[in-house]
Design a protein around this motif. Structure first.
Motif, PDB file in Angstrom:
ATOM      1  N   HIS A  18      -2.352  -1.263  -3.471  1.00 16.93           N
ATOM      2  CA  HIS A  18      -3.476  -0.376  -3.161  1.00 16.93           C
ATOM      3  C   HIS A  18      -2.939   1.007  -2.792  1.00 16.93           C
ATOM      4  CE1 HIS A  18      -5.600  -4.170  -3.058  1.00 16.93           C
ATOM      5  NE2 HIS A  18      -6.751  -3.521  -3.007  1.00 16.93           N
TER       6      HIS A  18
ATOM      7  N   ARG B  23      -8.405   4.553  -2.586  1.00 14.41           N
ATOM      8  CA  ARG B  23      -9.283   5.141  -1.574  1.00 14.41           C
ATOM      9  C   ARG B  23      -9.009   6.638  -1.535  1.00 14.41           C
ATOM     10  NH1 ARG B  23      -9.517   5.208   4.592  1.00 14.41           N
ATOM     11  NH2 ARG B  23      -7.318   4.631   4.569  1.00 14.41           N
TER      12      ARG B  23
ATOM     13  N   LEU C  99      -0.041   3.120  -9.022  1.00 13.48           N
ATOM     14  CA  LEU C  99      -0.954   1.984  -9.154  1.00 13.48           C
ATOM     15  C   LEU C  99      -0.871   1.373 -10.557  1.00 13.48           C
ATOM     16  CD1 LEU C  99      -4.136   3.206  -7.225  1.00 13.48           C
ATOM     17  CD2 LEU C  99      -2.320   1.689  -6.426  1.00 13.48           C
TER      18      LEU C  99
ATOM     19  N   SER D 165       0.831  -1.206   0.000  1.00 14.77           N
ATOM     20  CA  SER D 165       0.000   0.000   0.000  1.00 14.77           C
ATOM     21  C   SER D 165       0.861   1.250   0.000  1.00 14.77           C
ATOM     22  CB  SER D 165      -0.925   0.013   1.222  1.00 14.77           C
ATOM     23  OG  SER D 165      -0.177  -0.029   2.419  1.00 14.77           O
TER      24      SER D 165
ATOM     25  N   ASP E  35     -11.096   0.112  -7.594  1.00 17.39           N
ATOM     26  CA  ASP E  35     -11.088  -1.039  -6.681  1.00 17.39           C
ATOM     27  C   ASP E  35      -9.796  -1.128  -5.875  1.00 17.39           C
ATOM     28  OD1 ASP E  35      -9.608  -1.619  -8.969  1.00 17.39           O
ATOM     29  OD2 ASP E  35      -9.989  -3.782  -8.818  1.00 17.39           O
ATOM     30  N   ARG E  36      -8.778  -0.349  -6.272  1.00 14.99           N
ATOM     31  CA  ARG E  36      -7.521  -0.356  -5.519  1.00 14.99           C
ATOM     32  C   ARG E  36      -7.196   1.009  -4.926  1.00 14.99           C
ATOM     33  NH1 ARG E  36      -2.893  -1.276  -8.400  1.00 14.99           N
ATOM     34  NH2 ARG E  36      -3.802  -0.929 -10.466  1.00 14.99           N
TER      35      ARG E  36
ATOM     36  N   THR F 232      -3.911   5.278  -1.474  1.00 14.00           N
ATOM     37  CA  THR F 232      -4.824   6.239  -0.854  1.00 14.00           C
ATOM     38  C   THR F 232      -4.397   7.652  -1.220  1.00 14.00           C
ATOM     39  OG1 THR F 232      -5.219   4.774   1.029  1.00 14.00           O
ATOM     40  CG2 THR F 232      -5.784   7.096   1.316  1.00 14.00           C
TER      41      THR F 232
END
Length: 342
Positions: free
Chosen positions: A200, A228, A193, A177, A225-226, A202
């Motif tokens: 994932h 936030r 990404l 992440s 989907d990956r 953010t």
């Protein structure tokens, strides 16, 4: 034929420098008129260019002649004008376009602020609040919406271009992440990404900023989907847990805001977390003239500052980070690769 001059004597060089505003204004005029967009791959007569951009031919020739002295456009032997590497960057459709950056750095508020640089140097404070009675970004959004729109476009362009370089530089193999702290619309996290299909990411930034996050990161986007998206002020808290935190071009505030942001990232990540800080530097880089000019502009509008290598190292180590590596990202950005000690 007008050509870019080299190595003038000091007296002439100083004369040229004090007329720097004329060069900036000429670049702004050419960008606003769309001259670079109208000029094709073949040289064009001024009369044809003038018709295309709806100006008078004689003053347009004067504008182009002035810019040609700096290598922006080239005047040919027959009086026509052709593109150069720099003038192509004023085209909207160039993949490396600097048109919006050109407009942003010459917006009306800059012409109000520059004459007060001596005041900013004496006090160490921004001058915009004195000029407009409010904080810079409040002024932009409330009183100068056109300038705010130019700012947003310029930052988007800059982020798109540098995000590719950041993704190419960073090796995040095996990382689950990543968090883009103060990441604007999310160009950096999107590029990462893309590079790492199992990772994932953010994006954290102010609510009004992430409201305009890249569609790719939002619902029904190809990265949704990956990804936030978290609204918030990084100076208040970083409510995001990640293996790697990327902090790009936001540690230019006052020292207290910078310290709070770094502390919040360290608290969120915990021991062993990797933190990559990416900034312009004002020492020992190929972009010194650009970076030092932006440094002065930051002093004028928000009272901020670009960093030297030493000042950035000091901020990071004082916050408690261990610096593992310092590398150039491109000619105007450096990456400070750090970790939170155990």
């Amino acid at each position: 034929m007008t050509t870019a001059q080299t190595s003038p004597p000091p007296s002439m060089r100083l004369r040229e420098l004090v007329f720097g505003a004329a060069c900036a204004a000429a670049l702004r005029a050419a960008a606003r008129l769309g001259v670079a967009d109208a000029l094709g791959d073949s040289p064009m007569a001024v009369e044809d260019l003038a018709a295309a951009v709806k100006t008078e031919p004689r003053p347009l020739r004067r504008l182009l002649r002035a810019l040609s002295c700096y290598g922006v456009f080239s005047e040919q032997q027959d009086g026509t004008f052709a593109h150069t590497g720099m003038s192509r960057l004023l085209r909207e459709d160039d993949p490396h376009s600097l048109r919006d950056i050109t407009l942003w750095c010459t917006e009306p508020w800059t012409w109000d602020a520059w004459p007060h640089l001596d005041e900013a140097v004496r006090t160490g404070q921004n001058v915009v609040e004195g000029l407009y009675g409010k904080e810079f970004f409040t002024y932009l959004n409330e009183d100068a919406p056109e300038s705010a729109a130019v700012f947003n476009r310029a930052m988007t362009t800059s982020s798109e271009q540098s995000a590719r370089d950041v993704a190419a530089l960073l090796d995040l193999s095996g990382t689950a992440s990543v968090a883009d702290i103060g990441g604007g619309q999310g160009h950096v996290v999107a590029s990462l990404l893309d590079k790492y299909p199992s990772m994932h990411g953010t994006l954290l930034d102010l609510p009004r900023v992430v409201d305009n996050a890249l569609p790719r990161l939002r619902e029904r986007g190809d990265l949704a989907d990956r990804a936030r998206i978290v609204p918030g002020d990084v100076r208040v808290a970083v409510p995001v847990r990640a293996d790697v935190y990327v902090i790009k071009n936001i540690l230019e505030w006052d020292d207290d805001s910078t310290a709070r942001t770094l502390r919040n990232v360290i608290e969120a990540g915990g021991p062993g977390t990797r933190v990559v800080v990416i900034e312009n530097l004002v020492d020992d880089t190929p972009s010194m003239r650009f970076s030092t000019a932006m440094d002065l502009l930051l002093l004028l509008n928000v009272g901020g500052a670009k960093h030297t290598t030493d000042s950035m190292v000091s901020r990071l180590t004082e916050a408690g980070l261990v610096i593992d590596d310092i590398r150039p990202v491109n000619p105007y950005l450096h990456a400070f690769d750090c970790h939170v000690p155990a």
